[in-house]
Design a protein around this motif. Structure first.
Motif, PDB file in Angstrom:
ATOM      1  N   VAL A  40     -18.258 -11.323   4.090  1.00 19.33           N
ATOM      2  CA  VAL A  40     -17.388 -11.554   3.241  1.00 19.33           C
ATOM      3  C   VAL A  40     -16.002 -11.933   3.547  1.00 19.33           C
ATOM      4  CG1 VAL A  40     -16.327 -10.422   1.053  1.00 19.33           C
ATOM      5  CG2 VAL A  40     -18.630  -9.783   1.769  1.00 19.33           C
ATOM      6  N   ARG A  41     -15.369 -13.225   3.572  1.00 17.91           N
ATOM      7  CA  ARG A  41     -14.117 -13.599   4.033  1.00 17.91           C
ATOM      8  C   ARG A  41     -12.985 -12.704   3.378  1.00 17.91           C
ATOM      9  NH1 ARG A  41     -14.077 -16.939   8.187  1.00 17.91           N
ATOM     10  NH2 ARG A  41     -16.121 -18.248   8.363  1.00 17.91           N
ATOM     11  N   LYS A  42     -12.018 -12.822   3.925  1.00 17.47           N
ATOM     12  CA  LYS A  42     -10.763 -11.921   3.346  1.00 17.47           C
ATOM     13  C   LYS A  42     -10.320 -12.757   2.020  1.00 17.47           C
ATOM     14  CE  LYS A  42      -8.332  -9.876   7.159  1.00 17.47           C
ATOM     15  NZ  LYS A  42      -6.855  -9.846   7.925  1.00 17.47           N
ATOM     16  N   GLU A  43     -10.438 -13.973   1.850  1.00 22.41           N
ATOM     17  CA  GLU A  43     -10.155 -14.520   0.843  1.00 22.41           C
ATOM     18  C   GLU A  43     -11.203 -14.497  -0.435  1.00 22.41           C
ATOM     19  OE1 GLU A  43     -11.697 -17.702   3.865  1.00 22.41           O
ATOM     20  OE2 GLU A  43     -10.414 -15.947   3.771  1.00 22.41           O
ATOM     21  N   ASP A  44     -12.398 -13.749  -0.156  1.00 19.24           N
ATOM     22  CA  ASP A  44     -13.232 -13.837  -1.141  1.00 19.24           C
ATOM     23  C   ASP A  44     -13.635 -12.280  -1.413  1.00 19.24           C
ATOM     24  OD1 ASP A  44     -14.173 -16.359  -1.545  1.00 19.24           O
ATOM     25  OD2 ASP A  44     -15.193 -16.318   0.453  1.00 19.24           O
ATOM     26  N   ILE A  45     -12.682 -11.481  -1.440  1.00 19.44           N
ATOM     27  CA  ILE A  45     -12.393 -10.030  -1.448  1.00 19.44           C
ATOM     28  C   ILE A  45     -11.664  -9.829  -2.971  1.00 19.44           C
ATOM     29  CG2 ILE A  45     -11.629  -7.684  -0.938  1.00 19.44           C
ATOM     30  CD1 ILE A  45     -12.088  -8.578   1.930  1.00 19.44           C
ATOM     31  N   SER A  46     -10.730 -10.531  -3.300  1.00 22.78           N
ATOM     32  CA  SER A  46     -10.127 -10.441  -4.456  1.00 22.78           C
ATOM     33  C   SER A  46      -9.290 -11.405  -4.991  1.00 22.78           C
ATOM     34  CB  SER A  46      -8.910  -9.053  -4.040  1.00 22.78           C
ATOM     35  OG  SER A  46      -7.995  -8.753  -5.150  1.00 22.78           O
ATOM     36  N   TRP A  47      -9.056 -11.564  -6.279  1.00 21.52           N
ATOM     37  CA  TRP A  47      -8.603 -12.621  -6.965  1.00 21.52           C
ATOM     38  C   TRP A  47      -7.139 -12.510  -6.612  1.00 21.52           C
ATOM     39  CZ3 TRP A  47     -11.248 -16.940  -7.903  1.00 21.52           C
ATOM     40  CH2 TRP A  47     -12.511 -16.482  -8.227  1.00 21.52           C
ATOM     41  N   GLU A  48      -6.400 -11.138  -6.481  1.00 19.40           N
ATOM     42  CA  GLU A  48      -4.952 -11.155  -6.666  1.00 19.40           C
ATOM     43  C   GLU A  48      -4.594 -11.160  -5.054  1.00 19.40           C
ATOM     44  OE1 GLU A  48      -4.219  -7.146  -8.011  1.00 19.40           O
ATOM     45  OE2 GLU A  48      -5.208  -7.696  -9.882  1.00 19.40           O
ATOM     46  N   LYS A  49      -3.378 -11.569  -4.872  1.00 16.37           N
ATOM     47  CA  LYS A  49      -2.976 -11.778  -3.533  1.00 16.37           C
ATOM     48  C   LYS A  49      -2.174 -10.557  -3.001  1.00 16.37           C
ATOM     49  CE  LYS A  49      -2.264 -16.785  -3.379  1.00 16.37           C
ATOM     50  NZ  LYS A  49      -1.163 -18.019  -3.240  1.00 16.37           N
ATOM     51  N   LYS A  50      -2.801  -9.665  -2.426  1.00 17.83           N
ATOM     52  CA  LYS A  50      -2.264  -8.343  -2.254  1.00 17.83           C
ATOM     53  C   LYS A  50      -1.712  -8.413  -0.660  1.00 17.83           C
ATOM     54  CE  LYS A  50      -5.949  -5.927  -4.543  1.00 17.83           C
ATOM     55  NZ  LYS A  50      -6.917  -4.740  -4.680  1.00 17.83           N
ATOM     56  N   GLU A  51      -0.302  -7.582  -0.742  1.00 22.09           N
ATOM     57  CA  GLU A  51       0.167  -7.279   0.523  1.00 22.09           C
ATOM     58  C   GLU A  51      -0.579  -6.507   1.273  1.00 22.09           C
ATOM     59  OE1 GLU A  51       4.207  -6.942   0.088  1.00 22.09           O
ATOM     60  OE2 GLU A  51       4.537  -8.881  -1.146  1.00 22.09           O
ATOM     61  N   SER A  87      -8.748  -2.434   3.780  1.00 26.27           N
ATOM     62  CA  SER A  87      -8.669  -1.090   4.037  1.00 26.27           C
ATOM     63  C   SER A  87      -9.674  -0.510   2.647  1.00 26.27           C
ATOM     64  CB  SER A  87      -7.356  -0.635   3.617  1.00 26.27           C
ATOM     65  OG  SER A  87      -6.848  -1.240   2.340  1.00 26.27           O
ATOM     66  N   GLN A  88      -9.958  -1.318   1.755  1.00 26.54           N
ATOM     67  CA  GLN A  88     -10.805  -0.589   0.720  1.00 26.54           C
ATOM     68  C   GLN A  88     -12.275  -0.402   1.142  1.00 26.54           C
ATOM     69  OE1 GLN A  88     -11.636  -3.625  -2.644  1.00 26.54           O
ATOM     70  NE2 GLN A  88     -10.193  -4.542  -1.601  1.00 26.54           N
ATOM     71  N   PHE A  89     -12.959  -0.908   2.459  1.00 25.34           N
ATOM     72  CA  PHE A  89     -13.999  -0.952   2.953  1.00 25.34           C
ATOM     73  C   PHE A  89     -14.287  -0.035   4.034  1.00 25.34           C
ATOM     74  CE2 PHE A  89     -13.288  -5.335   1.091  1.00 25.34           C
ATOM     75  CZ  PHE A  89     -14.474  -5.469   0.219  1.00 25.34           C
ATOM     76  N   THR A  90     -15.383   0.602   3.968  1.00 24.97           N
ATOM     77  CA  THR A  90     -15.767   1.864   5.021  1.00 24.97           C
ATOM     78  C   THR A  90     -17.236   1.452   5.547  1.00 24.97           C
ATOM     79  OG1 THR A  90     -14.350   3.445   3.885  1.00 24.97           O
ATOM     80  CG2 THR A  90     -15.804   4.060   5.706  1.00 24.97           C
ATOM     81  N   GLY A 103     -19.498 -12.913  -1.444  1.00 30.57           N
ATOM     82  CA  GLY A 103     -18.098 -12.790  -2.074  1.00 30.57           C
ATOM     83  C   GLY A 103     -17.984 -11.640  -2.761  1.00 30.57           C
ATOM     84  N   VAL A 104     -16.888 -10.893  -3.065  1.00 27.61           N
ATOM     85  CA  VAL A 104     -16.820  -9.721  -3.827  1.00 27.61           C
ATOM     86  C   VAL A 104     -16.341  -9.879  -5.062  1.00 27.61           C
ATOM     87  CG1 VAL A 104     -15.854  -7.443  -3.891  1.00 27.61           C
ATOM     88  CG2 VAL A 104     -17.116  -8.075  -2.072  1.00 27.61           C
ATOM     89  N   LYS A 105     -15.074 -10.633  -5.069  1.00 29.44           N
ATOM     90  CA  LYS A 105     -14.399 -11.158  -6.170  1.00 29.44           C
ATOM     91  C   LYS A 105     -14.965 -11.946  -7.207  1.00 29.44           C
ATOM     92  CE  LYS A 105     -11.994 -15.270  -4.557  1.00 29.44           C
ATOM     93  NZ  LYS A 105     -10.686 -15.970  -4.180  1.00 29.44           N
ATOM     94  N   GLN A 106     -16.011 -12.589  -6.653  1.00 30.84           N
ATOM     95  CA  GLN A 106     -16.903 -13.619  -7.527  1.00 30.84           C
ATOM     96  C   GLN A 106     -17.607 -12.691  -8.557  1.00 30.84           C
ATOM     97  OE1 GLN A 106     -16.383 -14.048  -4.277  1.00 30.84           O
ATOM     98  NE2 GLN A 106     -15.442 -15.926  -4.253  1.00 30.84           N
ATOM     99  N   LEU A 107     -17.773 -11.458  -8.261  1.00 29.15           N
ATOM    100  CA  LEU A 107     -18.546 -10.656  -9.245  1.00 29.15           C
ATOM    101  C   LEU A 107     -17.494 -10.166 -10.661  1.00 29.15           C
ATOM    102  CD1 LEU A 107     -19.779  -7.978  -6.817  1.00 29.15           C
ATOM    103  CD2 LEU A 107     -21.006  -9.899  -7.746  1.00 29.15           C
ATOM    104  N   GLN A 108     -16.301 -10.625 -10.465  1.00 33.99           N
ATOM    105  CA  GLN A 108     -15.577 -10.348 -11.649  1.00 33.99           C
ATOM    106  C   GLN A 108     -15.074 -11.798 -12.182  1.00 33.99           C
ATOM    107  OE1 GLN A 108     -12.531  -7.614  -9.882  1.00 33.99           O
ATOM    108  NE2 GLN A 108     -13.870  -6.018  -9.835  1.00 33.99           N
ATOM    109  N   ASP A 109     -14.372 -11.633 -13.352  1.00 32.10           N
ATOM    110  CA  ASP A 109     -13.805 -13.032 -13.756  1.00 32.10           C
ATOM    111  C   ASP A 109     -12.384 -13.141 -13.266  1.00 32.10           C
ATOM    112  OD1 ASP A 109     -15.680 -13.444 -15.624  1.00 32.10           O
ATOM    113  OD2 ASP A 109     -14.909 -12.153 -16.968  1.00 32.10           O
TER     114      ASP A 109
END
Length: 200
Positions: free
Chosen positions: A148-159, A164-167, A189-195
Motif C-alpha cells: 500500500v503506497r503512501k498515496e493510496d492510504i487516504s484521500w485527504e492530504k495529511k501533514e 502512524s495509523q498502522f501497526t 489501496g486503503v483509500k479506495q475502500l471509501q468514496d
C-alpha cells in the motif's frame, strides 16, 4: 589401500574408503535431475540445510529454496535436524561434487494463480507486516505480500506521517489495485475502500 609413502618420516598412509568406491558415482547412476527423493536433515547452517539422500551422499538445500513467499532467515524456521523430508534433485555438479536440492518446488506456488486469487478491485483482509518510507507491506491470505503506497492510504492530504495509523501485526482491509504476475508484485489501496470526497 596404500595411498601415501613417507620414507623420511617412516610412515605409510592407508585408506579404507578407497576400496569401497565413490558413493556419489553410484548415486548418479540411479538418479537424475528433476527426481523427487526422500532424505534426512542432518545439519543446519545459516545458508541452508544438508540432507542425507543415501549413506555417504548429502545434498545442499539452500535457504532460498525453502519458500515461495516467505523470507527465511535460517532453515531452522522451517526444518529440524533428524526430520525426514521430500526434496527435488535440482542439479548434480560432478566436478564440484555438489548436489543442489529444492523444497519449495514440491509446494504450490501461490504466484501461479495470483491473477485469479486477487482480481482487480477485489477486497481482502491482510496482516500488516512492516512499514517503510514509501508505504505499508501487507500479507494477503495466500502469504503473498502486497504494498500500500503512501498515496493510496487516504484521500485527504495529511501533514505528518500517514503511516502512524498502522501497526505491524494488526489486520487491515485493502483493495487490489494492480497485479503484475511476471514481477510477482501486487499493488494495494486503503483509500479506495471509501468514496473520494472530492467527487461527492
Amino acid at each position: 589401500k596404500v595411498t601415501q609413502m613417507d620414507q623420511e618420516r617412516q610412515r605409510i598412509g592407508l585408506s579404507l574408503k578407497a576400496l569401497q568406491g565413490d558413493p556419489l558415482n553410484g548415486f548418479c547412476e540411479k538418479h537424475a535431475e528433476g527426481e523427487v527423493l526422500e532424505g534426512k536433515v542432518v545439519k543446519l547452517e545459516t545458508f541452508g540445510a544438508f540432507v542425507e539422500l543415501e549413506p555417504g551422499v548429502e545434498g545442499l538445500l539452500h535457504v532460498s529454496e525453502l519458500s515461495w513467499t516467505r523470507r527465511v532467515n535460517h532453515p531452522k524456521e522451517v526444518l529440524q535436524v533428524g526430520s525426514t523430508i521430500n526434496v527435488k534433485l535440482l542439479k548434480i555438479d560432478h566436478e564440484a561434487r555438489r548436489i543442489s536440492l529444492g523444497y519449495r518446488q514440491l509446494l504450490q506456488n501461490p504466484y501461479d494463480s495470483i491473477d485469479v486469487d486477487y482480481p482487480l478491485g477485489s477486497r481482502h483482509t491482510g496482516q500488516i507486516m512492516r512499514l517503510t518510507e514509501f508505504g505499508v507491506f501487507v500479507k494477503l491470505p495466500t502469504d503473498i505480500e502486497g504494498l500500500v503506497r503512501k498515496e493510496d492510504i487516504s484521500w485527504e492530504k495529511k501533514e505528518g506521517d500517514v503511516l502512524s495509523q498502522f501497526t505491524p501485526g494488526e489486520m487491515v482491509e485493502v483493495q487490489i489495485l494492480k497485479v503484475d504476475k511476471r514481477a510477482k508484485k501486487i499493488g494495494l489501496g486503503v483509500k479506495q475502500l471509501q468514496d473520494n470526497p472530492l467527487e461527492i
